[in-house]
Design a protein around this motif. Structure first.
Motif, short mmCIF file in Angstrom:
data_model
loop_
_atom_site.label_atom_id
_atom_site.label_comp_id
_atom_site.label_asym_id
_atom_site.label_seq_id
_atom_site.Cartn_x
_atom_site.Cartn_y
_atom_site.Cartn_z
N CYS A 62 0.80 -1.27 0.06
CA CYS A 62 0.10 0.02 0.15
C CYS A 62 0.88 1.31 0.12
O CYS A 62 2.03 1.27 0.71
N GLY A 143 -1.07 2.00 8.56
CA GLY A 143 -1.44 3.17 7.91
C GLY A 143 -2.21 4.29 8.50
O GLY A 143 -2.83 3.66 9.41
N CYS A 146 -6.44 3.22 8.66
CA CYS A 146 -6.78 2.40 9.74
C CYS A 146 -6.87 2.82 10.88
O CYS A 146 -7.55 2.72 11.92
N CYS A 188 -10.21 0.39 5.08
CA CYS A 188 -9.89 -0.83 4.10
C CYS A 188 -10.28 -1.92 4.79
O CYS A 188 -9.43 -3.14 4.74
N TRP A 276 -6.82 -4.66 5.86
CA TRP A 276 -6.13 -6.15 5.39
C TRP A 276 -4.88 -6.12 5.13
O TRP A 276 -4.08 -6.91 4.96
N ALA A 277 -4.23 -5.00 4.74
CA ALA A 277 -2.88 -4.70 4.39
C ALA A 277 -2.01 -4.63 5.63
O ALA A 277 -1.36 -3.86 5.99
N GLY A 441 -5.77 0.64 -0.65
CA GLY A 441 -4.54 -0.41 -0.51
C GLY A 441 -3.75 -1.10 -1.92
O GLY A 441 -2.78 -1.50 -1.59
S1 SF4 Z 1 -4.68 -0.65 3.16
FE1 SF4 Z 1 -5.95 1.35 3.41
S2 SF4 Z 1 -6.10 1.63 5.49
FE2 SF4 Z 1 -4.28 0.06 5.14
S3 SF4 Z 1 -2.57 1.59 5.12
FE3 SF4 Z 1 -3.31 1.40 2.84
S4 SF4 Z 1 -4.86 2.89 2.56
FE4 SF4 Z 1 -4.27 2.83 4.78
#
Ligand code: SF4
Length: 505
Positions: A62, A143, A146, A188, A276-277, A441
């Motif tokens: 991501c 990130g 989240c 996400c 999810w990432a 992501g």
């Molecule tokens: S997947 Fe979404 S919430 Fe996770 S770090 Fe990437 S942009 Fe942010």
């Protein structure tokens, strides 16, 4: 300890680019659960393809590589000042190599340090252990999207749709369900939560995040907490939030709960929401040399199993093909649920750009244009630039500005993730514009739709916050807010609220 720097650099690169096997396994289960033709199914297929692409090219999974958080255990006598300096140097080097996005911003001036170094970044926690021969380093990259969905409850409390949450495990269960419902697709989804019962406000959040260092398939050693985790996982997917909040069968891939003692007057429940990432890895090092003795969470000698068994995102032929600049008539013909393949020029813009546009004219003509909520990872390429990761960021942050910007400058499309609020929905209807939800992501997937960086404005805001002029080809996204007053996000939030009320009581 010459090898310590190299070992930490490898740890950072692998964490940013290669999801650990337990997260892959959980996402495989999610993929199998969601019918491929649904919006959640399509989102998960793009995510699966993105995970494979990131591992193949050693690119960031991501574009938001998050707040690097290290947990380090050292034998007694190891100089932690030296280790801290080398960790910081490894973070700066990984940033130079484009494996981490520059994410360290001065909170007063808004200036990005460009290196991921600055007061409070990265986060490094040291602890001593009895093992005299080894150093353990664990890393999580979580990130902002989240992180913004974290929640802390002070019990007893009245929770919307759930009623009173008492100072009991039943009250804690209600808090966790509320946190997942409240996150919808903004963090996400499908996500995972780390939870702390007790502590004080600060230690509660730290311990909640520490729970995310447990593997998704482990079983809590405390039978009461194991039961709570199982009960959440047994119920939460009934909420119907689904991948990206599109509606679907899988909203959460893990729930890990810890407990700490508290003051008699306080009862906090702290929830750390990860997306999810879920990037978390670790290494055990030889304490004499700093060389990697073994990896944690993954076995590098086992081949990485591909996530996408087919070709990832499958076209159905029903996609709407659009080319910029866009007209009001084109936008009014779209409706919620349409899948769009967009080609032409898009302009990135996030927090700094939106605040700027409220006071200044745009540096480019935005009539008929597309604004993409995205803070890409960008590398210098000769005299030009190359985007190496470019997924959407959470749109709701721009809610105070977006309606004015759409109306004032004639913007026709806003792309982001997680949806926006009533004010933006009103502006879309009034002017004839739409909101497209891209897959949060999916930074590698979307970077491959960018054929050229045509220019950049407002670079003084730093690379993630600048306005990049990106030429894209067949960029897929889903209409989730249309020009007729419809919002998929509003519909899913309302439907999941009534399920929340039934499973929470
Ligand atoms: S997947 Fe979404 S919430 Fe996770 S770090 Fe990437 S942009 Fe942010």
């Amino acid at each position: 300890m010459q090898a310590f720097f190299d070992s930490v650099l490898s740890l950072i690169v692998q964490t940013s680019t290669n999801l650990p096997p337990d997260v892959r396994a959980a996402m495989k289960v999610a993929l199998a659960e969601e019918p491929a033709a649904t919006q959640s199914g399509q989102a998960l297929n793009i995510i699966a393809q993105n995970i494979d692409q990131a591992a193949d090219c050693e690119g960031a999974i991501c574009q938001d590589t998050g707040m690097p958080t290290f947990e380090v255990k050292t034998p007694v006598g190891v100089n932690q000042i030296v280790l801290k300096k080398q960790i910081q140097e490894a973070v700066a080097e990984a940033t130079r190599r484009g494996k981490l996005r520059p994410n360290s911003v001065d909170s007063i001036t808004g200036e990005n340090s460009g290196s991921n170094l600055g007061p409070g970044t990265p986060i490094i926690h040291f602890e001593q252990w009895e093992n005299a021969n080894e150093i353990e380093v664990k890393l999580i990259l979580k990130g902002g999207g989240c992180e913004n969905m974290n929640a802390q409850y002070s019990l007893p409390a009245e929770l919307p749709n759930l009623g009173r949450a008492d100072r009991t495990l039943e009250g804690v269960r209600k808090c966790i369900l509320h946190a997942v419902w409240n996150a919808q697709g903004k963090g996400c989804a499908p996500g995972a939560v780390g939870v702390c019962i007790g502590g004080d406000r600060t230690s509660g959040y730290v311990h909640a995040k520490e729970q995310l260092f447990r593997t998704l398939d482990d079983v809590n050693g405390d039978a009461r907490l194991a039961e709570l985790e199982a009960s959440i996982m047994g119920e939460v997917n009934k909420l119907g939030i689904g991948a990206m909040g599109f509606g679907g069968r899988v909203s959460l891939i893990g729930c890990k709960v810890g407990a700490m003692n508290r003051l008699p007057a306080s009862f906090f429940v702290s929830v750390a929401y990860d997306c999810w990432a879920f990037r978390r890895l670790g290494v055990v090092l030889d304490a004499r040399t700093g060389a990697i003795a073994r990896w944690l969470y993954r076995d590098p000698s086992s081949p990485v199993v591909a996530m996408a068994d087919q070709a990832g995102f499958q076209r159905t032929g029903r996609e709407v093909v659009l080319k910029t600049p866009l007209t009001e008539e084109q936008m009014r013909s779209l409706k919620v649920g349409d899948v769009v393949l967009l080609s032409g020029l898009v302009y990135t813009g996030r927090d700094a750009v939106h605040a700027h546009l409220m006071k200044h004219d745009p540096p480019v003509d935005l009539r008929g244009a597309v604004i993409y909520h995205c803070g890409p990872v960008v590398a210098k390429d000769g005299d030009g630039w190359r985007v190496t990761a470019a997924g959407p960021t959470t749109s709701i942050r721009e809610e105070p500005y977006q309606a004015d910007i759409i109306k004032r400058y004639g913007v026709r499309v806003v792309i982001g993730k997680g949806g926006m609020g009533a004010k933006t929905l009103g502006a879309l209807k009034e002017t004839g514009a739409v909101y497209l939800n891209a897959i949060g992501g999916a930074a590698q997937f979307y970077a491959r739709t960018i054929t050229k960086v045509a220019g950049v404005s407002l670079l003084e805001f730093g690379t993630p916050e600048a306005m990049w002029h990106l030429q894209v080809d067949a960029f897929p996204a889903i209409v989730t807010m249309d020009a007729h007053g419809n919002s998929l996000h509003k519909d899913i939030e309302t439907a999941s609220a009534s399920v929340l009320a039934s499973i929470g009581s």
